[in-house]
Scaffold this active site. Sequence first.
Site, PDB file in Angstrom:
ATOM      1  N   LEU A  94      -7.412 -50.416  41.038  1.00 16.45           N
ATOM      2  CA  LEU A  94      -7.053 -51.632  40.297  1.00 16.45           C
ATOM      3  C   LEU A  94      -7.163 -51.388  38.790  1.00 16.45           C
ATOM      4  O   LEU A  94      -6.285 -51.789  38.023  1.00 16.45           O
ATOM      5  CB  LEU A  94      -7.950 -52.803  40.727  1.00 16.45           C
ATOM      6  CG  LEU A  94      -7.636 -54.140  40.053  1.00 16.45           C
ATOM      7  CD1 LEU A  94      -6.202 -54.587  40.329  1.00 16.45           C
ATOM      8  CD2 LEU A  94      -8.621 -55.230  40.506  1.00 16.45           C
TER       9      LEU A  94
ATOM     10  N   ILE B  26     -22.322 -49.936  35.516  1.00 16.84           N
ATOM     11  CA  ILE B  26     -22.652 -51.378  35.571  1.00 16.84           C
ATOM     12  C   ILE B  26     -24.014 -51.648  36.220  1.00 16.84           C
ATOM     13  O   ILE B  26     -24.517 -52.758  36.157  1.00 16.84           O
ATOM     14  CB  ILE B  26     -21.545 -52.224  36.259  1.00 16.84           C
ATOM     15  CG1 ILE B  26     -21.394 -51.862  37.744  1.00 16.84           C
ATOM     16  CG2 ILE B  26     -20.221 -52.119  35.516  1.00 16.84           C
ATOM     17  CD1 ILE B  26     -20.631 -52.921  38.549  1.00 16.84           C
TER      18      ILE B  26
ATOM     19  N   TYR C 158     -20.647 -53.821  53.384  1.00 15.47           N
ATOM     20  CA  TYR C 158     -19.741 -53.941  52.224  1.00 15.47           C
ATOM     21  C   TYR C 158     -19.478 -55.417  51.918  1.00 15.47           C
ATOM     22  O   TYR C 158     -19.671 -55.876  50.794  1.00 15.47           O
ATOM     23  CB  TYR C 158     -18.436 -53.182  52.494  1.00 15.47           C
ATOM     24  CG  TYR C 158     -17.319 -53.529  51.533  1.00 15.47           C
ATOM     25  CD1 TYR C 158     -17.340 -53.086  50.211  1.00 15.47           C
ATOM     26  CD2 TYR C 158     -16.229 -54.318  51.950  1.00 15.47           C
ATOM     27  CE1 TYR C 158     -16.323 -53.421  49.328  1.00 15.47           C
ATOM     28  CE2 TYR C 158     -15.208 -54.656  51.072  1.00 15.47           C
ATOM     29  CZ  TYR C 158     -15.261 -54.201  49.769  1.00 15.47           C
ATOM     30  OH  TYR C 158     -14.255 -54.540  48.898  1.00 15.47           O
TER      31      TYR C 158
HETATM   32  N1  LIG Z   1      -9.290 -51.590  48.118  1.00 15.01           N
HETATM   33  C1  LIG Z   1      -9.143 -52.690  48.851  1.00 15.01           C
HETATM   34  O1  LIG Z   1      -8.477 -52.705  49.897  1.00 15.01           O
HETATM   35  C2  LIG Z   1      -9.760 -53.983  48.388  1.00 15.01           C
HETATM   36  C3  LIG Z   1      -9.562 -55.138  49.148  1.00 15.01           C
HETATM   37  C4  LIG Z   1     -10.130 -56.331  48.723  1.00 15.01           C
HETATM   38  C5  LIG Z   1     -10.887 -56.352  47.557  1.00 15.01           C
HETATM   39  N2  LIG Z   1     -11.085 -55.222  46.847  1.00 15.01           N
HETATM   40  C6  LIG Z   1     -11.900 -55.280  45.621  1.00 15.01           C
HETATM   41  O2  LIG Z   1     -11.060 -54.973  44.533  1.00 15.01           O
HETATM   42  C7  LIG Z   1     -11.811 -54.345  43.489  1.00 15.01           C
HETATM   43  C8  LIG Z   1     -11.119 -53.075  43.045  1.00 15.01           C
HETATM   44  O3  LIG Z   1     -11.058 -52.197  44.157  1.00 15.01           O
HETATM   45  P1  LIG Z   1     -10.343 -50.765  44.074  1.00 15.01           P
HETATM   46  O4  LIG Z   1      -9.555 -50.602  45.313  1.00 15.01           O
HETATM   47  O5  LIG Z   1      -9.705 -50.569  42.742  1.00 15.01           O
HETATM   48  O6  LIG Z   1     -11.631 -49.826  44.194  1.00 15.01           O
HETATM   49  P2  LIG Z   1     -11.788 -48.279  43.852  1.00 15.01           P
HETATM   50  O7  LIG Z   1     -10.478 -47.618  43.753  1.00 15.01           O
HETATM   51  O8  LIG Z   1     -12.803 -47.748  44.815  1.00 15.01           O
HETATM   52  O9  LIG Z   1     -12.426 -48.301  42.396  1.00 15.01           O
HETATM   53  C9  LIG Z   1     -13.743 -48.698  42.164  1.00 15.01           C
HETATM   54  C10 LIG Z   1     -14.162 -48.110  40.853  1.00 15.01           C
HETATM   55  O10 LIG Z   1     -15.508 -48.533  40.592  1.00 15.01           O
HETATM   56  C11 LIG Z   1     -16.150 -47.468  39.934  1.00 15.01           C
HETATM   57  N3  LIG Z   1     -17.597 -47.569  40.037  1.00 15.01           N
HETATM   58  C12 LIG Z   1     -18.378 -47.355  41.129  1.00 15.01           C
HETATM   59  N4  LIG Z   1     -19.680 -47.520  40.794  1.00 15.01           N
HETATM   60  C13 LIG Z   1     -19.707 -47.851  39.475  1.00 15.01           C
HETATM   61  C14 LIG Z   1     -20.733 -48.133  38.563  1.00 15.01           C
HETATM   62  N5  LIG Z   1     -22.019 -48.120  38.934  1.00 15.01           N
HETATM   63  N6  LIG Z   1     -20.406 -48.448  37.274  1.00 15.01           N
HETATM   64  C15 LIG Z   1     -19.114 -48.457  36.892  1.00 15.01           C
HETATM   65  N7  LIG Z   1     -18.088 -48.189  37.710  1.00 15.01           N
HETATM   66  C16 LIG Z   1     -18.385 -47.881  38.990  1.00 15.01           C
HETATM   67  C17 LIG Z   1     -15.633 -46.221  40.628  1.00 15.01           C
HETATM   68  O11 LIG Z   1     -15.816 -45.117  39.767  1.00 15.01           O
HETATM   69  P3  LIG Z   1     -16.152 -43.646  40.359  1.00 15.01           P
HETATM   70  O12 LIG Z   1     -14.954 -43.288  41.171  1.00 15.01           O
HETATM   71  O13 LIG Z   1     -16.335 -42.827  39.147  1.00 15.01           O
HETATM   72  O14 LIG Z   1     -17.393 -43.841  41.184  1.00 15.01           O
HETATM   73  C18 LIG Z   1     -14.165 -46.568  40.820  1.00 15.01           C
HETATM   74  O15 LIG Z   1     -13.410 -46.116  39.735  1.00 15.01           O
HETATM   75  C19 LIG Z   1     -13.210 -54.159  44.064  1.00 15.01           C
HETATM   76  O16 LIG Z   1     -14.034 -55.196  43.627  1.00 15.01           O
HETATM   77  C20 LIG Z   1     -13.016 -54.267  45.570  1.00 15.01           C
HETATM   78  O17 LIG Z   1     -14.187 -54.733  46.215  1.00 15.01           O
HETATM   79  C21 LIG Z   1     -10.529 -54.037  47.233  1.00 15.01           C
END
Ligand SMILES: NC(=O)c1ccc[n+]([C@@H]2O[C@H](COP(=O)([O-])OP(=O)(O)OC[C@H]3O[C@@H](n4cnc5c(N)ncnc54)[C@H](OP(=O)(O)O)[C@@H]3O)[C@@H](O)[C@H]2O)c1
Length: 288
Positions: free
Chosen positions: A16, A43, A131
């Site tokens: 995202l 964070i 989760y």
């Molecule tokens: N993917 C789905 O299907 C889905 C569905 C519903 C809702 N969501 C929500 O949508 C949002 C975005 O999801 P996404 O798919 O973009 O997830 P993603 O690709 O897994 O990205 C999450 C990011 O968070 C970073 N992160 C992890 N721990 C961190 C920390 N302590 N401090 C700062 N950054 C940190 C990770 O960095 P590193 O890689 O460097 O660890 C990664 O870049 C999330 O809130 C997720 O719960 C996702």
Amino acid sequence: MQRKKRVLVTGSSGQLGTTLQKLVQPIDKSIEFEFANSKDLDITNLEAVTEFLNKYSFDYCVNCAAYTQVDKAEEDSERALLINQQGAQNLAKACHAYNIVLIHISTDFVFDGTKNTPYLETDRPRPMGIYGHSKFKGEQEVVRNMERYFIIRTSWLYSAYGHNFFKSMLKYGMERDQLSVVFDQVGTPTSAHDLSEVILKIISEEIDAYGIYHFSNEGVASWYDFAAAIFEINHIEVDLRPIRSKDYPTPAERPSYSVLDKSKIKHVLHLRIRHWRRSLAEVSKFME
Ligand SMILES: NC(=O)c1ccc[n+]([C@@H]2O[C@H](COP(=O)([O-])OP(=O)(O)OC[C@H]3O[C@@H](n4cnc5c(N)ncnc54)[C@H](OP(=O)(O)O)[C@@H]3O)[C@@H](O)[C@H]2O)c1
């Protein structure tokens, strides 16, 4: 001259965060963005969060940082809670202290899937796994620690970036002749691009109807339907077989129904949301 709005995006190297970054760079001149990945800003570190948010006088913080590995979370609950609950609390406290609007992203997995009509913002969350539980705790921290927040629950997020079902299917479709995908979990695939546009609309129009919102694309699908559409639209020939979830056991149980009701966000933002198949065709074009 009016001061430009300043926006911090955390977790900027995730799917995202990356989608937002690609979207804003070409189009938005009236807003200044700071994209911080997990190395720039962790964070879970309250001191670092407070210092970062204080230093750059942001107007908005979009929290794209999260622990998103649904199955791994079952054996790694401490880390999932640290990032999804403590991280959200840290951001909420710092945003509150510096008068920053927080746009926090959450998930359909806060629900248990026992309903058979789309989930409303007012429906009671009852997550099935670690989760979903950690994301619900994160929502509660935001609500408890500040007033000027948007919590956007979304579902089945996919894009050309990072790890997601869409990209996995494209890869497996090239490598395998036959694939089995579950047909008894139903929800709505959501393009990260369409969600990013909604986030930008909230910021650029300075919407102040704070609260919890649901956003996904329009329509309903099973993972099997989603996979079938990915193969059809991308002209991939594969023998795709529908299977039941019980025949594809995973460490985390998933909701069998997680369609989100989007009436509230459509009304408040005057939105017309695209059907998931239309958005899938758009994202697929991008992969060519
Ligand atoms: N993917 C789905 O299907 C889905 C569905 C519903 C809702 N969501 C929500 O949508 C949002 C975005 O999801 P996404 O798919 O973009 O997830 P993603 O690709 O897994 O990205 C999450 C990011 O968070 C970073 N992160 C992890 N721990 C961190 C920390 N302590 N401090 C700062 N950054 C940190 C990770 O960095 P590193 O890689 O460097 O660890 C990664 O870049 C999330 O809130 C997720 O719960 C996702």
